[in-house]
Scaffold this motif. Structure first.
Motif, PDB file in Angstrom:
ATOM      1  N   ASP A 258      18.235  -5.988  57.756  1.00 26.84           N
ATOM      2  CA  ASP A 258      18.655  -6.887  56.676  1.00 26.84           C
ATOM      3  C   ASP A 258      19.943  -7.610  57.029  1.00 26.84           C
ATOM      4  O   ASP A 258      20.114  -8.792  56.745  1.00 26.84           O
ATOM      5  CB  ASP A 258      18.856  -6.111  55.368  1.00 26.84           C
ATOM      6  CG  ASP A 258      17.548  -5.759  54.684  1.00 26.84           C
ATOM      7  OD1 ASP A 258      16.482  -6.271  55.096  1.00 26.84           O
ATOM      8  OD2 ASP A 258      17.593  -4.950  53.728  1.00 26.84           O
TER       9      ASP A 258
ATOM     10  N   GLN B   1      28.763  -9.984  51.000  1.00 31.73           N
ATOM     11  CA  GLN B   1      29.066  -9.941  49.568  1.00 31.73           C
ATOM     12  C   GLN B   1      29.872  -8.696  49.211  1.00 31.73           C
ATOM     13  O   GLN B   1      30.772  -8.746  48.382  1.00 31.73           O
ATOM     14  CB  GLN B   1      27.786  -9.999  48.737  1.00 31.73           C
ATOM     15  CG  GLN B   1      28.042  -9.961  47.233  1.00 31.73           C
ATOM     16  CD  GLN B   1      28.924 -11.095  46.751  1.00 31.73           C
ATOM     17  OE1 GLN B   1      28.753 -12.243  47.148  1.00 31.73           O
ATOM     18  NE2 GLN B   1      29.900 -10.780  45.904  1.00 31.73           N
TER      19      GLN B   1
ATOM     20  N   GLY C 148      19.640 -10.639  59.235  1.00 41.65           N
ATOM     21  CA  GLY C 148      19.026 -11.796  58.596  1.00 41.65           C
ATOM     22  C   GLY C 148      20.030 -12.522  57.721  1.00 41.65           C
ATOM     23  O   GLY C 148      21.167 -12.088  57.544  1.00 41.65           O
ATOM     24  N   VAL C 149      19.598 -13.632  57.175  1.00 42.29           N
ATOM     25  CA  VAL C 149      20.484 -14.431  56.327  1.00 42.29           C
ATOM     26  C   VAL C 149      20.266 -14.109  54.855  1.00 42.29           C
ATOM     27  O   VAL C 149      21.215 -13.993  54.087  1.00 42.29           O
ATOM     28  CB  VAL C 149      20.253 -15.938  56.584  1.00 42.29           C
ATOM     29  CG1 VAL C 149      21.083 -16.782  55.649  1.00 42.29           C
ATOM     30  CG2 VAL C 149      20.563 -16.270  58.032  1.00 42.29           C
ATOM     31  N   THR C 150      19.032 -13.929  54.450  1.00 43.71           N
ATOM     32  CA  THR C 150      18.730 -13.798  53.024  1.00 43.71           C
ATOM     33  C   THR C 150      18.993 -12.415  52.455  1.00 43.71           C
ATOM     34  O   THR C 150      19.313 -12.298  51.276  1.00 43.71           O
ATOM     35  CB  THR C 150      17.265 -14.179  52.745  1.00 43.71           C
ATOM     36  OG1 THR C 150      16.415 -13.329  53.531  1.00 43.71           O
ATOM     37  CG2 THR C 150      17.007 -15.626  53.096  1.00 43.71           C
ATOM     38  N   ASN C 151      18.862 -11.356  53.227  1.00 42.22           N
ATOM     39  CA  ASN C 151      19.013 -10.008  52.693  1.00 42.22           C
ATOM     40  C   ASN C 151      20.333  -9.334  53.041  1.00 42.22           C
ATOM     41  O   ASN C 151      20.537  -8.183  52.687  1.00 42.22           O
ATOM     42  CB  ASN C 151      17.862  -9.117  53.180  1.00 42.22           C
ATOM     43  CG  ASN C 151      16.535  -9.544  52.596  1.00 42.22           C
ATOM     44  OD1 ASN C 151      16.479 -10.086  51.502  1.00 42.22           O
ATOM     45  ND2 ASN C 151      15.459  -9.319  53.329  1.00 42.22           N
TER      46      ASN C 151
ATOM     47  N   ARG D 289      23.756  -7.843  52.826  1.00 41.17           N
ATOM     48  CA  ARG D 289      24.564  -7.403  51.686  1.00 41.17           C
ATOM     49  C   ARG D 289      26.043  -7.222  52.036  1.00 41.17           C
ATOM     50  O   ARG D 289      26.891  -7.231  51.157  1.00 41.17           O
ATOM     51  CB  ARG D 289      24.005  -6.089  51.148  1.00 41.17           C
ATOM     52  CG  ARG D 289      22.644  -6.228  50.503  1.00 41.17           C
ATOM     53  CD  ARG D 289      22.066  -4.865  50.131  1.00 41.17           C
ATOM     54  NE  ARG D 289      20.693  -4.969  49.718  1.00 41.17           N
ATOM     55  CZ  ARG D 289      19.642  -4.998  50.551  1.00 41.17           C
ATOM     56  NH1 ARG D 289      19.820  -4.933  51.846  1.00 41.17           N
ATOM     57  NH2 ARG D 289      18.417  -5.092  50.084  1.00 41.17           N
TER      58      ARG D 289
END
Length: 166
Positions: free
Chosen positions: A28, A39, A31-34, A36
């Protein structure tokens, strides 16, 4: 690319950190979308900025990798925070965070080269994964952590990464 210093081995007792956390995987995070972790770092730095008792520049920040599902390919929990000085006198803000114990262990310590913190830490993790493919040392996956001594200049930071070993 600057090379990572030769790792050393240390024995450390258990200690407690207070912080905020998330559960993720290396897949994850690549990757770019998942992803965490960006954030989580943003939330931690915002939280730290809102609480003067946590903002001392001489207090290290820890990023603990724990509760591994299996190995580097499985899920794990990341907690970013600071070492608890004395649980009986924890600040009100610290009491609202996660409290987690960094396990006593033998640790192999890798030091990043000085440079942009998120680049050098990611590069050093690549070095760590490659190192343990053929190493005589065996990772325990009980709790690994990064120590950020100062975040005053994130473009010239040096970070120590502690990998728990047998």
């Amino acid at each position: 690319m600057t090379t990572v210093a030769t790792p050393t081995i240390v024995q450390l007792p258990a200690f407690v950190i207070h912080g905020i956390g998330t559960r993720t995987t290396n897949a994850d995070e690549l990757g770019v979308t998942n992803a965490r972790l960006p954030q989580l770092w943003a939330s931690y730095l915002h939280y730290k900025g809102q609480h003067p008792d946590l903002s001392s520049s001489d207090t290290p920040t820890y990023a603990l990798y724990t509760d591994y599902e299996s190995d580097a390919t499985g899920a794990y929990t990341v907690v970013i925070g600071q070492q608890a000085e004395d649980d009986s006198h924890a600040s009100e803000s610290a009491q609202r965070q996660l409290e987690i114990t960094v396990p006593a262990s033998r640790y192999m310590v890798f030091t990043t080269p000085k440079g942009p913190v998120f680049e050098t830490v990611a590069q050093t993790w690549g070095t760590i994964w490659n190192y343990f493919e053929d190493a005589s040392e065996v990772r325990t996956y009980t709790g690994d952590f990064e120590v950020y001594e100062s975040t005053a200049n994130p473009e010239q930071s040096e970070v120590k990464i502690y990998i728990a070993i047998q």
